[in-house]
Design a protein around this motif. Structure first.
Motif, PDB file in Angstrom:
ATOM      1  N   ILE A  34       0.998  -1.139   0.016  1.00 32.68           N
ATOM      2  CA  ILE A  34      -0.074  -0.006   0.006  1.00 32.68           C
ATOM      3  C   ILE A  34       0.785   1.220  -0.071  1.00 32.68           C
ATOM      4  N   GLN A  35       1.863   1.015   0.844  1.00 34.78           N
ATOM      5  CA  GLN A  35       2.850   2.459   0.933  1.00 34.78           C
ATOM      6  C   GLN A  35       3.643   2.727  -0.398  1.00 34.78           C
ATOM      7  N   GLN A  36       3.654   1.415  -1.038  1.00 34.27           N
ATOM      8  CA  GLN A  36       4.714   1.502  -2.181  1.00 34.27           C
ATOM      9  C   GLN A  36       3.775   2.138  -3.354  1.00 34.27           C
ATOM     10  N   VAL A  37       2.585   1.562  -3.396  1.00 36.34           N
ATOM     11  CA  VAL A  37       1.735   1.935  -4.564  1.00 36.34           C
ATOM     12  C   VAL A  37       1.180   3.255  -4.536  1.00 36.34           C
ATOM     13  N   SER A  38       1.207   3.595  -3.384  1.00 44.33           N
ATOM     14  CA  SER A  38       0.618   5.106  -3.174  1.00 44.33           C
ATOM     15  C   SER A  38       1.681   6.079  -3.056  1.00 44.33           C
ATOM     16  N   ARG A  39       3.054   5.531  -3.490  1.00 42.04           N
ATOM     17  CA  ARG A  39       4.164   6.361  -3.666  1.00 42.04           C
ATOM     18  C   ARG A  39       4.346   7.089  -2.051  1.00 42.04           C
ATOM     19  N   GLU A  40       4.329   6.493  -1.301  1.00 42.97           N
ATOM     20  CA  GLU A  40       4.450   6.765   0.119  1.00 42.97           C
ATOM     21  C   GLU A  40       3.584   7.716   0.855  1.00 42.97           C
ATOM     22  N   ALA A  41       2.522   8.011   0.016  1.00 34.53           N
ATOM     23  CA  ALA A  41       1.445   9.050   0.496  1.00 34.53           C
ATOM     24  C   ALA A  41       0.530   8.243   1.832  1.00 34.53           C
ATOM     25  N   LEU A  42       0.598   6.892   1.419  1.00 37.91           N
ATOM     26  CA  LEU A  42      -0.411   6.417   2.603  1.00 37.91           C
ATOM     27  C   LEU A  42       0.545   5.284   3.395  1.00 37.91           C
ATOM     28  N   GLN A  43       0.679   5.633   4.931  1.00 36.17           N
ATOM     29  CA  GLN A  43       1.481   5.007   5.646  1.00 36.17           C
ATOM     30  C   GLN A  43       0.635   4.074   6.415  1.00 36.17           C
ATOM     31  N   VAL A  44       0.717   2.573   6.735  1.00 34.38           N
ATOM     32  CA  VAL A  44      -0.106   1.805   7.538  1.00 34.38           C
ATOM     33  C   VAL A  44       0.671   1.419   8.572  1.00 34.38           C
ATOM     34  N   GLN A  45       0.349   1.828   9.877  1.00 31.09           N
ATOM     35  CA  GLN A  45       0.840   1.770  10.968  1.00 31.09           C
ATOM     36  C   GLN A  45       0.599   0.184  11.418  1.00 31.09           C
ATOM     37  N   GLN A  46       1.562  -0.433  11.843  1.00 31.01           N
ATOM     38  CA  GLN A  46       1.204  -2.017  12.373  1.00 31.01           C
ATOM     39  C   GLN A  46       0.184  -1.816  13.391  1.00 31.01           C
ATOM     40  N   GLY A  47      -0.014  -0.981  14.331  1.00 27.19           N
ATOM     41  CA  GLY A  47      -1.053  -0.829  15.196  1.00 27.19           C
ATOM     42  C   GLY A  47      -2.494  -0.672  14.688  1.00 27.19           C
ATOM     43  N   SER A  48      -2.629  -0.190  13.465  1.00 34.42           N
ATOM     44  CA  SER A  48      -3.776  -0.148  12.609  1.00 34.42           C
ATOM     45  C   SER A  48      -3.779  -1.268  11.544  1.00 34.42           C
ATOM     46  N   LEU A  49      -2.762  -1.825  11.346  1.00 32.39           N
ATOM     47  CA  LEU A  49      -2.754  -2.874  10.312  1.00 32.39           C
ATOM     48  C   LEU A  49      -3.404  -4.507  10.836  1.00 32.39           C
ATOM     49  N   TYR A  50      -2.842  -4.756  12.005  1.00 28.77           N
ATOM     50  CA  TYR A  50      -3.213  -6.034  12.472  1.00 28.77           C
ATOM     51  C   TYR A  50      -4.730  -6.235  12.975  1.00 28.77           C
ATOM     52  N   PRO A  51      -4.982  -5.102  13.808  1.00 30.11           N
ATOM     53  CA  PRO A  51      -6.609  -5.251  14.064  1.00 30.11           C
ATOM     54  C   PRO A  51      -7.453  -5.102  13.123  1.00 30.11           C
ATOM     55  N   ALA A  52      -7.054  -4.604  11.846  1.00 29.60           N
ATOM     56  CA  ALA A  52      -7.846  -4.402  10.700  1.00 29.60           C
ATOM     57  C   ALA A  52      -7.926  -5.674  10.021  1.00 29.60           C
ATOM     58  N   LEU A  53      -6.730  -6.398  10.029  1.00 23.79           N
ATOM     59  CA  LEU A  53      -6.731  -7.856   9.497  1.00 23.79           C
ATOM     60  C   LEU A  53      -7.602  -8.665  10.177  1.00 23.79           C
ATOM     61  N   TYR A  54      -7.530  -8.531  11.547  1.00 20.16           N
ATOM     62  CA  TYR A  54      -8.123  -9.603  12.473  1.00 20.16           C
ATOM     63  C   TYR A  54      -9.759  -9.138  12.205  1.00 20.16           C
ATOM     64  N   ARG A  55     -10.199  -7.765  12.095  1.00 21.41           N
ATOM     65  CA  ARG A  55     -11.595  -7.387  11.744  1.00 21.41           C
ATOM     66  C   ARG A  55     -12.020  -8.139  10.467  1.00 21.41           C
ATOM     67  N   LEU A  56     -11.295  -8.054   9.567  1.00 23.50           N
ATOM     68  CA  LEU A  56     -11.788  -8.658   8.233  1.00 23.50           C
ATOM     69  C   LEU A  56     -11.775 -10.017   8.281  1.00 23.50           C
ATOM     70  N   GLU A  57     -10.642 -10.553   8.848  1.00 19.87           N
ATOM     71  CA  GLU A  57     -10.872 -12.240   9.038  1.00 19.87           C
ATOM     72  C   GLU A  57     -12.162 -12.484   9.845  1.00 19.87           C
ATOM     73  N   ARG A  58     -12.482 -11.633  10.974  1.00 17.14           N
ATOM     74  CA  ARG A  58     -13.557 -12.107  11.672  1.00 17.14           C
ATOM     75  C   ARG A  58     -14.903 -12.022  10.885  1.00 17.14           C
TER      76      ARG A  58
END
Lengths: 109, 109
Positions: A34-58
């Motif tokens: 995401i960071q790379q494709v957005s040319r560094e415009a978007l930064q996904v923090q780990q503290g946002s990433l893993y809860p989001a993944l968990y949410r989507l999996e649930r």
DNA sequence: CCTCTTCCTCTAGTTTATCTAGGGGGGACG
DNA sequence: CGTCCCCCCTAGATAAACTAGAGGAAGAGG
């Protein structure tokens, strides 16, 4: 808003779903991509990433499977489910509708 | 996300600032205007509107003044301050940057 | 062999925007 | 006089994302 906003609130699920729709990937890879494709415009923090993944999996929009990364690390690989694909369609439509509406407002002379 | 999302999280301040930049207006009018210009795509709930106005006023981006509405009702008229105008510029740039980034992600084949 | 870095996952606690679901006052109008 | 609409406001709940950590395991370099 948090001190450093790196993502439009509410779009993280969409970004993850879209990224996984093209290619199954482990969590850390999703953030990198995401960071790379957005040319560094978007930064996904780990503290946002893993809860989001968990949410989507649930919600059964993605499915996880342990495996080995390209660097031979233990990693959880995620892929989109069928309902995940439907959800992606829905969220893309929502994004289109809402972001166009914002643009409408901003473009008023 | 709340059950019914009617606004992209984080864009309400921007929408209000932009609306007031064109014409000073009372709070209720701002909500009406946003809804109307967005062709009903964006709905500003009163429980979001007034806290937002208070927030913007506290940051001195808008200024309030009591007056009478076009329907002869007691109404609080808001107008942009100078720093409010600068803030609007900043938020428009942020929006442009972030929404373009999202679009970049979504358009990947 | 030991240490350090990089990769990768995870969690607790906080912040903050928005929504839900109310209340209230005061014109206008039948 | 009653009712509708305009317009303001608030308390409490919800939920997303951030901060700020911990930790394990592979590989590199000394």
């Amino acid at each position: 808003m948090a001190p450093s906003m790196e993502i439009l609130q509410g779009t993280l699920d969409l970004l993850i779903l879209k990224t996984l729709a093209l290619e199954p990937m482990h969590g850390w890879g999703v953030a990198q991509r995401i960071q790379q494709v957005s040319r560094e415009a978007l930064q996904v923090q780990q503290g946002s990433l893993y809860p989001a993944l968990y949410r989507l999996e649930r919600k059964k929009w993605i499915r996880a499977e342990w495996g080995a990364s390209e660097n031979n690390r233990r990693a959880k690989f995620y892929s989109l489910t069928k309902t995940g694909r439907q959800q992606l369609e829905r969220e893309m439509a929502d994004w289109e509708r809402l972001s166009s509406a914002v643009t409408l407002i901003l473009q008023r002379a």
